[in-house]
Design a protein around this motif. Sequence first.
Motif, PDB file in Angstrom:
ATOM      1  N   ALA A 209       0.919  -1.283   0.005  1.00 20.91           N
ATOM      2  CA  ALA A 209      -0.038   0.166  -0.113  1.00 20.91           C
ATOM      3  C   ALA A 209       0.928   1.395   0.061  1.00 20.91           C
ATOM      4  CB  ALA A 209      -0.824   0.010   1.083  1.00 20.91           C
TER       5      ALA A 209
ATOM      6  N   VAL B  71      -5.497  -0.441   5.601  1.00 22.25           N
ATOM      7  CA  VAL B  71      -5.372  -1.230   4.553  1.00 22.25           C
ATOM      8  C   VAL B  71      -6.243  -2.832   4.853  1.00 22.25           C
ATOM      9  CG1 VAL B  71      -3.975  -2.621   3.011  1.00 22.25           C
ATOM     10  CG2 VAL B  71      -3.042  -0.652   4.204  1.00 22.25           C
TER      11      VAL B  71
ATOM     12  N   GLU C 205      -7.561   1.918  -4.265  1.00 22.21           N
ATOM     13  CA  GLU C 205      -7.944   2.858  -3.224  1.00 22.21           C
ATOM     14  C   GLU C 205      -9.550   3.244  -3.127  1.00 22.21           C
ATOM     15  OE1 GLU C 205      -4.845   6.537  -3.504  1.00 22.21           O
ATOM     16  OE2 GLU C 205      -6.390   7.721  -2.280  1.00 22.21           O
TER      17      GLU C 205
ATOM     18  N   THR D  12      -3.341  -2.337   9.301  1.00 22.42           N
ATOM     19  CA  THR D  12      -3.943  -3.463   8.272  1.00 22.42           C
ATOM     20  C   THR D  12      -4.922  -4.384   9.027  1.00 22.42           C
ATOM     21  OG1 THR D  12      -1.784  -4.553   9.324  1.00 22.42           O
ATOM     22  CG2 THR D  12      -1.642  -3.240   7.201  1.00 22.42           C
TER      23      THR D  12
END
Length: 403
Positions: free
Chosen positions: A192, A328, A368, A207
């Motif tokens: 990312a 993420v 995204e 994450t």
Amino acid sequence: MKILVLNCGSSSIKYQVFDMGDESVLAKGIVERIGIEGSFLDHKVLQGEQEFKQEEDIPDHSRGIKVVFGILVDEKFGVIKSLDEIKAVGHRVAHGGEYFPRSTMVGDEELRKIEELSRLAPLHNPHNANGIKTVKEILPGVPQVAVFDTSFHQSMEKAAYVYPLPYKFYEEMGVRRYGFHGTSHKYVAQKAAEILQKRVEDLKIITLHLGNGASVTAIKNGKSIDTSMGFTPLEGLVMGTRCGDIDPAIITFLQKNKEWDAEKIDNLLNKESGLLGISGISSDSRDIEEAAAKGEKRAQLAIDITCFRIKKYIGAYAAAMGGVDLLVFTAGIGENSSIVREKAVEGLEFLGIKIDKEKNSVRGQLAEVSIKESPVKIMVVPTDEELVIARDTAKIINGFSGS
Ligand code: ADP
């Protein structure tokens, strides 16, 4: 250079063969139901998209690995001419305890430690060790590398990993928080950051690995500073069949009031709880989402509890890091479920987390999904633990240290 990646579980062996020249996957597959009636091999050759399935009696892992080697050199479905082409084997190993803060070449001493750690991961490490021993028998000269699910979290500080129990349980028995899914958390954070053209060392990242097993990690300056799984992969988020965080007094309550023994309680918390336990329908989030859409109240409740708890962890980890730059989402649910992603961040605009509902309809691909002006970026990044294992293996056999 060709590298074989193996993930030896209790009744299955997953494998992938990489050509490290361009990091392409030549073949991958799974041997399932080892030691159980109806065992089979499912093998895919990536170029030409050929698939081969075969039922075969596979009584143990040793036979399973031989079956894998057999198909890899098969005239029709093989991807190498001889086993000599495999320059190294990388293994996914569940538990590295405090011995292994990074991936390592496996010699006798490392193998002994992996086996010793079976006391902390009795369902995984014995099978991982078995895989290593079997490969050693069949390909004696080929270097083997172990990549641990726990290594990435060895950077946590004591304040994050010591349980508030009498300290001797940590010192004498290793009862502490270890964390899991480390390879995945690390990979998606780096990927990312790369996409955003930032250095992972300059970011505060949360994450969210949401699969059948699920965990969330706070990554500050490239290091895991906290993660939701603990001593075992039971702590933390709501999972397919695992309960995640509960009041530990529920266990003694059940012991006293139902006279349940350890095995029964273990089963309840690991196999009958989570999405399955709440909904009474399924452990699979696709079934749950389908049922909720049809008005099943407990399926909806399962989604609500899951997302509420993810949200609370996001808040907690933003606090732990003093802010957050990037969220993420990854793994089966994180990559595919727009419902879970949207609901998990609902109401977090005050933290600068703003999701774009249209972009968030994406499934299974890198994207995204935050609005352009969102101070915190939200990304979907498909995980690739096997690639990390292959990369670490290549690095280590070429004389560099593992990650
Ligand atoms: P694990 O590797 O931990 O076994 P995965 O990462 O494969 O798990 O994730 C499995 C979960 O992902 C299941 O709950 C499955 O329903 C969910 N999943 C996969 N595809 C979708 C989808 N399209 N929508 C919602 N959930 C999905």
